[in-house]
Design an enzyme around this catalytic site. Structure first.
Site, mmCIF file in Angstrom:
data_model
loop_
_atom_site.group_PDB
_atom_site.id
_atom_site.type_symbol
_atom_site.label_atom_id
_atom_site.label_comp_id
_atom_site.label_asym_id
_atom_site.label_seq_id
_atom_site.Cartn_x
_atom_site.Cartn_y
_atom_site.Cartn_z
ATOM 1 N N SER A 140 0.863 -1.180 0.000
ATOM 2 C CA SER A 140 0.000 0.000 0.000
ATOM 3 C C SER A 140 0.897 1.226 0.000
ATOM 4 O O SER A 140 2.064 1.150 0.395
ATOM 5 C CB SER A 140 -0.877 0.002 1.264
ATOM 6 N N TYR A 153 -2.178 -1.682 10.372
ATOM 7 C CA TYR A 153 -2.150 -1.640 8.917
ATOM 8 C C TYR A 153 -0.872 -0.958 8.435
ATOM 9 O O TYR A 153 -0.167 -1.474 7.558
ATOM 10 C CB TYR A 153 -3.372 -0.892 8.376
#
Length: 274
Positions: A140, A153
């Protein structure tokens, strides 16, 4: 690497980016094992391809963070199509909001990082022996920058980028190619998880992504991923502006951190006003 005639496994393939990658692979002439924790979702992706590309994809319901299940996926690919040429470690979870708890961290570490490590352990020795193989990690932009809202995350995506780098450095001269996908906003259920959490920090997490740049469709990202694999390019940035953000971060870390704190404060104020 030209994907036509190659055999691939795509995890998290039951929709979103993974489903789009599986679709693009099949349309480019590859044979694909579509794996997802949701077996019905994986089957739906394969069923949509079957009329036009019969037998080119099979669906498997599997926890792709489990070493035994990854091994079963590899055997399934070998049985149906032949040796695994490409592995797309795409499955991911958002993790808990804020600092989270031990259970949140355990799941997020397992899916976003350990699943990649476990797959590589099973695949890399054979790839080295054959002199070729391709590992594609879905990380990401949070793995290069950070993720407002979720520590788990952000940390696991940083780790996924780091692991992909290590694979490339360690095995690149042995014929193993590695790419790392680092998008910002992509229109998936994962993107909207914070928005629907009812938590102010969670809502800020979603807005941090949706307000930073364009929200792309999974199909757009899938097309870019295959182009990057064709070029054997390590860093896949569907949002090119991420590279400028990353450079600014490295150029003046303290200024970047101060800017992110200011950005977070504005997002929290906006989310709290609803």
């Amino acid at each position: 690497m030209q994907v036509a005639g190659k055999n691939a496994i795509v995890t998290g393939g039951g929709g979103g980016i993974g489903g789009a990658i599986a679709d693009r692979l099949v349309r480019a002439g590859a044979r694909v094992v579509v794996a997802d924790l949701n077996a019905d979702a994986a089957a739906a992706v394969v069923a949509a391809l079957e009329p036009e590309f019969p037998g080119a994809a099979v669906a498997v319901g599997a926890d792709v963070a489990d070493t035994d299940r990854i091994a079963e996926l590899i055997v399934r690919c070998e049985t149906e199509f032949g040796p695994v040429d490409l592995y797309f470690a795409n499955a991911g979870v958002m993790g808990g909001i804020g600092l989270g708890d031990d259970k949140d961290w355990g799941v997020t570490l397992d899916v976003n990082l350990n699943a990649h490590i476990r797959a590589a352990r099973l695949l890399v020795p054979g790839w080295v022996e054959r002199g070729e193989g391709y590992f594609v990690s879905t990380a990401s932009a949070a793995g290069l920058l950070t993720q407002i809202g979720s520590a788990a995350y952000s940390v696991t995506k940083h780790a996924a980028v780091g692991f992909a780098e290590w694979l490339s450095v360690t095995y690149g001269d042995a014929g193993i190619r590695v790419s790392c996908l680092c998008p910002m906003g992509v229109e998936t259920a994962l993107l909207r998880a914070g928005e629907h959490s009812g938590d102010t920090l969670g809502m800020a997490a979603t807005r941090a992504v949706t307000s930073a740049g364009a929200v792309l469709t999974p199909d757009e990202v899938g097309e870019l991923v295959l182009a990057a694999v064709d070029d054997e390019r390590f860093l896949i940035l569907p949002h090119p502006e991420v590279l400028d953000m990353y450079r600014r971060k490295g150029a003046d870390y303290d200024r970047w951190l101060a800017g992110m704190r200011h950005y977070q404060a504005r997002l929290l104020e906006s989310a709290g006003g609803e």
